[in-house]
Design a protein around this motif. Structure first.
Motif, PDB file in Angstrom:
ATOM      1  N   HIS A 137      72.847  74.619  39.677  1.00 24.12           N
ATOM      2  CA  HIS A 137      72.980  74.466  38.233  1.00 24.12           C
ATOM      3  C   HIS A 137      73.877  75.577  37.697  1.00 24.12           C
ATOM      4  N   HIS A 170      74.961  77.225  34.385  1.00 22.43           N
ATOM      5  CA  HIS A 170      74.556  77.365  32.987  1.00 22.43           C
ATOM      6  C   HIS A 170      75.730  77.905  32.190  1.00 22.43           C
ATOM      7  N   ARG A 185      77.599  78.923  28.400  1.00 26.04           N
ATOM      8  CA  ARG A 185      77.353  79.387  27.036  1.00 26.04           C
ATOM      9  C   ARG A 185      78.554  78.982  26.187  1.00 26.04           C
ATOM     10  N   ASP A 189      73.463  67.960  28.757  1.00 25.32           N
ATOM     11  CA  ASP A 189      73.887  68.472  27.447  1.00 25.32           C
ATOM     12  C   ASP A 189      72.884  67.979  26.419  1.00 25.32           C
ATOM     13  N   SER A 212      69.573  73.250  23.515  1.00 27.04           N
ATOM     14  CA  SER A 212      69.744  74.031  24.743  1.00 27.04           C
ATOM     15  C   SER A 212      71.211  74.060  25.143  1.00 27.04           C
ATOM     16  N   VAL A 230      74.221  72.492  30.899  1.00 31.50           N
ATOM     17  CA  VAL A 230      74.107  72.850  32.311  1.00 31.50           C
ATOM     18  C   VAL A 230      74.849  71.785  33.110  1.00 31.50           C
ATOM     19  N   ARG A 289      75.349  81.734  34.604  1.00 29.64           N
ATOM     20  CA  ARG A 289      74.907  81.881  35.995  1.00 29.64           C
ATOM     21  C   ARG A 289      75.081  80.540  36.695  1.00 29.64           C
TER      22      ARG A 289
END
Length: 98
Positions: A5, A7, A9, A42, A46, A49, A87
């Protein structure tokens, strides 16, 4: 095969993922990267990812490859201006009762 995964931003201006994000990821991956499938998670609010399924000889190499592919994605495509990779790691899967 490993699932990693990535992640992401979004920028402070809350940019949206490009609609063709899966195709863009595939375009940033070479045959040596072993990317077999990409899924997009999406679900606002949140952060998004990306799920990368990779053929690799180890989890560490799969995570490093996913990081490299996503770094190329963010650096090479203007639609990702201001985006950051937080990450890239295999998700921990907990099985009930185990």
């Amino acid at each position: 095969m490993y699932l990693v995964h990535a992640h992401l931003r979004p920028p402070a201006q809350a940019g949206d993922l490009p609609l063709d994000v899966r195709a863009l990821v595939y375009g940033c991956a070479g045959p040596e990267d072993g990317v077999e499938h990409v899924s997009v998670h999406d679900n606002p609010p949140s952060p998004p990812v990306l799920g990368l399924f990779l053929v690799s000889d180890s989890l560490a190499r799969a995570e490093a490859t996913a990081t490299a592919v996503c770094t190329r994605l963010l650096e090479d495509h203007p639609a990702f201006s201001g985006w950051a990779l937080v990450r890239a790691e295999a998700p921990l899967i907990v099985v009930d009762g185990q």
